[in-house]
Write an enzyme that holds these catalytic residues in place. Structure first.
Site, mmCIF file in Angstrom:
data_model
loop_
_atom_site.group_PDB
_atom_site.id
_atom_site.type_symbol
_atom_site.label_atom_id
_atom_site.label_comp_id
_atom_site.label_asym_id
_atom_site.label_seq_id
_atom_site.Cartn_x
_atom_site.Cartn_y
_atom_site.Cartn_z
ATOM 1 N N HIS A 138 -1.217 1.581 -2.059
ATOM 2 C CA HIS A 138 -2.056 0.556 -1.439
ATOM 3 C C HIS A 138 -1.320 -0.776 -1.343
ATOM 4 O O HIS A 138 -0.298 -0.995 -1.993
ATOM 5 C CB HIS A 138 -3.394 0.398 -2.169
ATOM 6 N N ARG A 141 -11.088 -4.444 -11.406
ATOM 7 C CA ARG A 141 -10.565 -3.081 -11.310
ATOM 8 C C ARG A 141 -10.622 -2.355 -12.648
ATOM 9 O O ARG A 141 -10.302 -2.924 -13.698
ATOM 10 C CB ARG A 141 -9.113 -3.101 -10.811
ATOM 11 N N ASP A 148 -0.481 2.173 -8.639
ATOM 12 C CA ASP A 148 -0.705 1.443 -9.886
ATOM 13 C C ASP A 148 0.040 2.076 -11.063
ATOM 14 O O ASP A 148 -0.124 3.260 -11.367
ATOM 15 C CB ASP A 148 -2.200 1.382 -10.217
ATOM 16 N N HIS A 167 2.408 -0.096 -3.306
ATOM 17 C CA HIS A 167 2.592 0.390 -4.677
ATOM 18 C C HIS A 167 1.504 1.381 -5.067
ATOM 19 O O HIS A 167 0.444 1.456 -4.460
ATOM 20 C CB HIS A 167 2.611 -0.776 -5.664
#
Length: 273
Positions: free
Chosen positions: A251, A266, A98, A96
């Site tokens: 990722h 994150r 983000d 995916h």
């Protein structure tokens, strides 16, 4: 600063660099330029406090609002917590980008490994420029006229499948603000280099094609992302911080550490206005 290429095509490990000291405009500009070239930057041995993590995010632009489905670091709302333990199994084992479901998805993500398992829990990235370049010219022309729909509800469908408590939050997420249509092939906003922009998590369908035609095309592109030729794989160590270009890469977080604890923090950064 000492730079070691991660693969022949993208990614770099940066040595002798303290991310807490990226304070002046020249250092910030150099870091942005390096990320545009390498797409994924790995920094080892960092002592990144929450305050420094947020400051680092501001080097790249405006930090995105908190994610509705994840907790945040107390006192630091921009920092999202991604935690796996025996009660919280991995949920990112799908390629995916983000929040591609946004009209203006995050441009940069910065991930700090806070609590790491003794083994497993690697993260992989795929270079979507390389995926584009591997397509035949006729296929590039065909895809160049198509757009794909990216949907928050598609990306987090597993929340409903597992009947989690977060379903109530998912129901409250505004549909239109979290559903977008993007060109399947698009130029990178900073470099102009073409890339493929679909991912298995959020992309629901190709807008211009019926399902029976569009699904095989998406499957072909999703399968290309799984080709190790286009990937790099990171083994986390204490003090590791990774930043990546969220448009030019996808990722995948490997869940082979479960049920051992793995906690990542994150920060995501919005694209330039």
């Amino acid at each position: 600063m000492r730079l070691v290429p991660f693969t022949a095509h993208f990614g770099a490990e940066i040595h002798d660099y303290d991310l807490t000291r990226v304070a002046d405009d020249i250092a910030a500009a150099n870091l942005r330029k390096l990320l545009a070239e390498k797409l994924v930057l790995v920094f080892r041995g960092q002592q990144l406090t929450p305050e420094a993590h947020v400051r680092l995010g501001h080097v790249f632009g405006t930090i995105a609002p908190r994610h509705p489905l994840y907790d945040h670091v107390p006192g630091h709302e921009p920092i999202m917590i991604i935690r796996n333990d025996k009660d919280h199994p991995p949920e990112n084992e799908v390629w995916h980008s983000d929040l591609s479901c946004k009209a203006h998805p995050p441009a940069v993500s910065i991930l700090h490994g806070v609590t790491l398992p003794p083994s497993g829990g690697d993260t992989l990235w795929c270079n979507m420029h390389a995926v584009h370049d591997a397509l035949s010219q006729p296929m590039r022309q065909f895809l160049g006229g198509l757009t794909a729909v990216h949907d928050f509800q598609t990306g987090f469908a597993y929340v409903r499948d597992r009947k989690e408590e977060r379903v109530a939050i998912l129901d409250q997420v505004e549909r239109e603000a979290n559903r977008a249509r993007h060109p399947i092939i698009k130029p990178h906003p900073r470099t102009g280099r073409p890339l493929v922009y679909v991912n298995e998590s959020f992309t629901s369908h190709i807008h211009e094609l019926p399902e029976h035609e569009g699904r095989p095309v998406l499957r072909m592109l999703f399968d290309m992302v799984k080709n190790a030729t286009f990937q790099m794989r990171l083994r986390w160590e204490p003090g590791t911080v990774v930043m990546w270009d969220n448009m030019a890469t996808q990722h995948f977080a490997v869940g082979d550490h479960y049920p051992q604890v793995r906690e990542m923090h994150r920060v995501t950064v919005l694209p330039a206005a």
